[in-house]
Structure formats: C-alpha cells, structure tokens
Design a protein around this motif. Structure first.
Motif, PDB file in Angstrom:
ATOM      1  N   ALA A  81      43.375  33.708  32.588  1.00  0.00           N
ATOM      2  CA  ALA A  81      42.969  35.050  32.170  1.00  0.00           C
ATOM      3  C   ALA A  81      41.495  35.291  32.448  1.00  0.00           C
ATOM      4  O   ALA A  81      41.097  36.381  32.870  1.00  0.00           O
ATOM      5  N   ARG A  82      40.669  34.275  32.224  1.00  0.00           N
ATOM      6  CA  ARG A  82      39.233  34.419  32.464  1.00  0.00           C
ATOM      7  C   ARG A  82      38.946  34.649  33.941  1.00  0.00           C
ATOM      8  O   ARG A  82      38.075  35.446  34.311  1.00  0.00           O
ATOM      9  N   THR A  83      39.691  33.984  34.811  1.00  0.00           N
ATOM     10  CA  THR A  83      39.533  34.191  36.246  1.00  0.00           C
ATOM     11  C   THR A  83      39.911  35.620  36.634  1.00  0.00           C
ATOM     12  O   THR A  83      39.274  36.247  37.483  1.00  0.00           O
ATOM     13  N   ALA A  84      40.946  36.147  35.976  1.00  0.00           N
ATOM     14  CA  ALA A  84      41.426  37.492  36.297  1.00  0.00           C
ATOM     15  C   ALA A  84      40.501  38.579  35.766  1.00  0.00           C
ATOM     16  O   ALA A  84      40.321  39.622  36.404  1.00  0.00           O
ATOM     17  N   ASP A  85      39.903  38.363  34.580  1.00  0.00           N
ATOM     18  CA  ASP A  85      39.028  39.389  33.991  1.00  0.00           C
ATOM     19  C   ASP A  85      38.016  38.719  33.070  1.00  0.00           C
ATOM     20  O   ASP A  85      38.165  38.724  31.844  1.00  0.00           O
ATOM     21  N   THR A  86      36.990  38.153  33.666  1.00  0.00           N
ATOM     22  CA  THR A  86      35.967  37.446  32.892  1.00  0.00           C
ATOM     23  C   THR A  86      35.280  38.372  31.898  1.00  0.00           C
ATOM     24  O   THR A  86      34.982  37.978  30.764  1.00  0.00           O
TER      25      THR A  86
END
Length: 207
Positions: free
Chosen positions: A60-65
C-alpha cells in the motif's frame, strides 16, 4: 436480521449509558466468549493479524505513500491505546484497502466516508456501517483494555438484510477494534474474502 431491525437496535443503544464528549457510553462488554463462536477460518485470520500487516502495508505504501504517511497512527500496526471500546453513538467511517489479493487488483484503495454506528444488541455491543456498497456489521467482544474483537458479516450493494456471523463463510469478517488517538478508532480486518489483504476502517465521531 433486517436492516430496519439493525438500525433500531443501534439507535436505541445511543440512548443508554452516561454521556461523555457528546456520546453515550457502551459498558465494557462481558468477558469474552469470542473463541467459542469463532470459525476455524477466522481464528486463523485473527491469529495472523501481524502477517497481514507485514504483507499489505509495504504494498500500500508503494502505491500511495502520501496517504499512508499522512494518516500516521491509523497505519501503525502496534498502535493501541487503553479504553478500546468506542462509546455508543453515530460515527463517520472510511475504509482503506491495503495490499491486493490478486495481481489485477489495486494495492491501495480508499472508500468514501460513510455513516456507521456503535449500538447494542442485548448485552453485547454491535457495530455497523450504514452506507456504501460494502457494509460490515457484527458483534464486539472484550479481549483486553486495548483491543476489542469484531465478528460479523458483509452486506453488499442494495441488499436489505444483514447476514449473521457464520451464515456464509465468504461473507464472514473477523478483526479487532483499537483506539489510535483521542476520538479516533480503527477496525482492522485481516485477510477479508474480497480484494485486499487487509482492510482498515477508520472511525471518528459524527458531527
């Protein structure tokens, strides 16, 4: 249970208890009995809650930090404050879906704010999301001062009847509620049946 019955139970609970910060208090639930009613599938989900975080949060962090960092405590796996049971009353909820279950799905999604409510059915506190295409509802069970177990089911689309827990394995949901800040709670649902590896439902008082 029909949606009308569920709404009546939830609404009635808001009139009980003592007032604090504009919301009625739900009494501490009876000593937990959730282990006696939980399915094998959901025992596994609850036992593996940390594995779900470890798998879902980096994706999730990679997709929307930006969103992950901005929401702070909401996405800290070990964030849990005392007095985890939310007071009875009306809330606003929004669901975050972390980590895709399949390659063709997104690793992060944020659903719109929706009305939700903490109420009461007999002795037990209950929680329900009242709007949107995906509406979890179920019972809350005491586990510790910092964690409350949720066992429920998912209502979809234009359905008007909420399923009871263990009625449909694919609709069953198991998770836990924690308080992550003053006036801010989260319902964490490890390994839901659809879309994501972890759902996090933020709860804040309405109004």
């Amino acid at each position: 249970m029909t949606r009308a019955t569920l709404l009546a139970l939830l609404a009635g609970a808001a009139l009980t208890g003592c007032a604090r910060d504009g919301l009625s208090l739900v009494e501490t639930p009876p000593e937990t009995r959730w282990r006696a009613v939980t399915t094998d599938q959901d025992r596994d989900r609850l036992r593996d809650w940390r594995k779900a975080w470890v798998a879902a949060l980096p994706a999730a962090r990679t997709a929307d930090t930006g969103v992950i960092e901005r929401e702070g405590a909401l996405f800290e796996p070990d964030r849990a404050m005392a007095n985890a049971i939310p007071p009875a009353g009306d809330y606003r909820c929004r669901t975050f879906k972390l980590g895709a279950r399949r390659e063709d799905l997104r690793n992060f999604a944020m659903l719109p704010w929706a009305r939700c409510r903490i109420g009461r059915e007999g002795e037990m506190p209950v929680f329900a999301v009242l709007e949107g295409d995906q509406r979890p509802s179920g019972t809350l069970y005491a586990e510790s001062d910092a964690r409350v177990i949720f066992l429920g089911a998912l209502e979809l689309g234009d359905e008007t009847r909420a399923l009871t827990y263990s009625q449909d394995r694919k609709r069953d949901m198991a998770g836990y509620i924690e308080r992550v800040a003053i006036g801010r709670w989260r319902l964490v649902l490890p390994y839901p049946s659809f879309e994501s590896q972890l759902d996090v439902i933020e709860m804040v008082p309405a109004g």
